[in-house]
Design a protein around this motif. Sequence first.
Motif, mmCIF file in Angstrom:
data_model
loop_
_atom_site.group_PDB
_atom_site.id
_atom_site.type_symbol
_atom_site.label_atom_id
_atom_site.label_comp_id
_atom_site.label_asym_id
_atom_site.label_seq_id
_atom_site.Cartn_x
_atom_site.Cartn_y
_atom_site.Cartn_z
ATOM 1 N N THR A 71 0.841 -1.202 0.000
ATOM 2 C CA THR A 71 0.000 0.000 0.000
ATOM 3 C C THR A 71 0.875 1.250 0.000
ATOM 4 N N CYS A 72 1.871 1.262 0.847
ATOM 5 C CA CYS A 72 2.755 2.421 0.977
ATOM 6 C C CYS A 72 3.500 2.714 -0.321
ATOM 7 N N ILE A 73 4.088 1.692 -0.936
ATOM 8 C CA ILE A 73 4.919 1.939 -2.122
ATOM 9 C C ILE A 73 4.065 2.391 -3.302
ATOM 10 N N LEU A 112 -0.639 10.513 6.241
ATOM 11 C CA LEU A 112 -1.306 9.216 6.394
ATOM 12 C C LEU A 112 -0.341 8.050 6.193
ATOM 13 N N LEU A 113 0.693 8.262 5.393
ATOM 14 C CA LEU A 113 1.679 7.198 5.183
ATOM 15 C C LEU A 113 2.454 6.890 6.466
ATOM 16 N N TYR A 114 2.700 7.904 7.272
ATOM 17 C CA TYR A 114 3.347 7.674 8.566
ATOM 18 C C TYR A 114 2.399 6.927 9.502
ATOM 19 N N ALA A 115 1.116 7.300 9.478
ATOM 20 C CA ALA A 115 0.122 6.599 10.288
ATOM 21 C C ALA A 115 0.011 5.136 9.851
ATOM 22 N N LEU A 116 0.138 4.915 8.554
ATOM 23 C CA LEU A 116 0.050 3.576 7.977
ATOM 24 C C LEU A 116 1.207 2.688 8.411
ATOM 25 N N MET A 117 2.443 3.219 8.308
ATOM 26 C CA MET A 117 3.629 2.382 8.494
ATOM 27 C C MET A 117 4.167 2.374 9.921
ATOM 28 N N ILE A 127 -8.351 5.108 3.672
ATOM 29 C CA ILE A 127 -8.404 6.487 3.166
ATOM 30 C C ILE A 127 -7.456 6.636 1.979
ATOM 31 N N LEU A 128 -6.248 6.116 2.115
ATOM 32 C CA LEU A 128 -5.252 6.199 1.039
ATOM 33 C C LEU A 128 -5.685 5.402 -0.191
ATOM 34 N N ALA A 129 -6.192 4.202 0.046
ATOM 35 C CA ALA A 129 -6.601 3.343 -1.072
ATOM 36 C C ALA A 129 -7.731 3.973 -1.869
ATOM 37 N N GLU A 130 -8.721 4.525 -1.187
ATOM 38 C CA GLU A 130 -9.845 5.149 -1.882
ATOM 39 C C GLU A 130 -9.400 6.401 -2.630
ATOM 40 N N PHE A 157 -4.110 -9.767 -3.284
ATOM 41 C CA PHE A 157 -4.543 -8.694 -2.386
ATOM 42 C C PHE A 157 -6.041 -8.443 -2.538
ATOM 43 N N ILE A 158 -6.715 -8.281 -1.419
ATOM 44 C CA ILE A 158 -8.127 -7.902 -1.404
ATOM 45 C C ILE A 158 -8.308 -6.591 -0.652
ATOM 46 N N THR A 159 -7.599 -6.432 0.456
ATOM 47 C CA THR A 159 -7.708 -5.223 1.283
ATOM 48 C C THR A 159 -6.386 -4.467 1.285
ATOM 49 N N PRO A 160 -6.423 -3.141 1.517
ATOM 50 C CA PRO A 160 -5.191 -2.362 1.561
ATOM 51 C C PRO A 160 -4.518 -2.389 2.933
ATOM 52 N N ASN A 161 -5.227 -2.955 3.946
ATOM 53 C CA ASN A 161 -4.684 -2.949 5.300
ATOM 54 C C ASN A 161 -4.302 -4.332 5.817
#
Length: 409
Positions: A71-73, A112-117, A127-130, A157-161
């Motif tokens: 997701t991040c990359i 959001l990328l910091y929150a993600l990783m 939020i990022l995926a949408e 992959f099915i979900t971004p999380n």
Amino acid sequence: MKKAGKIWIIGILICLEIILLPWQVYGEEVQEPDSLYALSAVLMDGDSGRVLFEKNGEEQRPMASTTKVMTCILVLESGRTGETAQTSAYAASMPEVHMGAREGESYGVRDLLYALMLESYNDAAVILAEHIGGSTEGFADMMNEKAREIGCEDTWFITPNGLDAQAETEEGVKIHSTTAEDLARILRYCIRESSAREEFLEITRTPSYTFTDSSGNKTISCTNHNAFLSMMEGALTGKTGFTADAGYCYVGALEREGRTLIVALLGCGWPNNKNYKWSDTRKLMEYGLENYTWQSFAQAELPLIPQYLPVENGQTEILGVPAQVAVSLEELSQEEGMLIRKDEKLEAVVEIEQSLQAPVKEGEKAGEILYQVNGQTWKTREIHTAASLEKIDFPWCLEETLKRLVFAP
């Protein structure tokens, strides 16, 4: 006499030791890691992509939040990190771990990328995926396309999380899953091949990060939970994960003394065994550091390569002299290489044509050098023709005949 005899014996023993020493080193037994907790594990050479060790490395399993590496990359490569993304109702409904984003709230994509990783927030991933893919389904398509692009044939992959999920496809029901080998390959792409590799490393190595929503009314503080970063010298990056189906998962990389090692673990224990992944990671990294050294392909001893190749039916300047053309080797950088285990040998095998058929064009492939370990090829270097040579034809024969008539005594 006795003294002389002892000297002779000592001399013979020294000679035998010198002769046998290379064989002793080359044949030194290497003990592979055992008693790993993970159901699936891989140790990979970050430079070549070679799997150095695997335990059920090609077995498909859920991968939990290690999903967020992909997701991040993808978000970084989109070039849209300067934009603002809005929270949908669906994103706001994500279960823990989440940052509590509410429908309608907006956040900077890079924040959001910091929150993600760092915190592995599930709502940040949606939020990022949408925002990038238009929907989580659209983003999943992007994830699967990238996976195929980098050689991950057993990942879906099915979900971004990384939340456990399954979906109906043309091939039947598939679950959100990968293999330890594919997971290691994804991280290798992120730190070695992606145009966004520097940004990826910067984000995933950050100890802590604080940001607000677009209105400035809500503050989010993130702390990096990748304990591996302070566990071993040279620790480079990594991502943890856990779901009920996946168990504890981890993928991480280490860089030390010119070597880049990547470890991927799936199903590495369930509560209350969250530290199993650190034990397995250390064991695999130490195995790699103790037994593998980096070697340039240019260091491999080359077999004898002919400077010229005969050309059948090729024109010659002197009648009766066989036609031939010079060959040249493709340039090879000293920086290209791979990790070799201490009981292995990097070999160069030459495969070259015995002869060529005219006409021959300059730069035409005439063979290749295969750089192999245990019979498996990891690098090919082409051998080309260094000049052109035309085919014998009627005009050439006529011209040669006239030359001989004119200059005949």
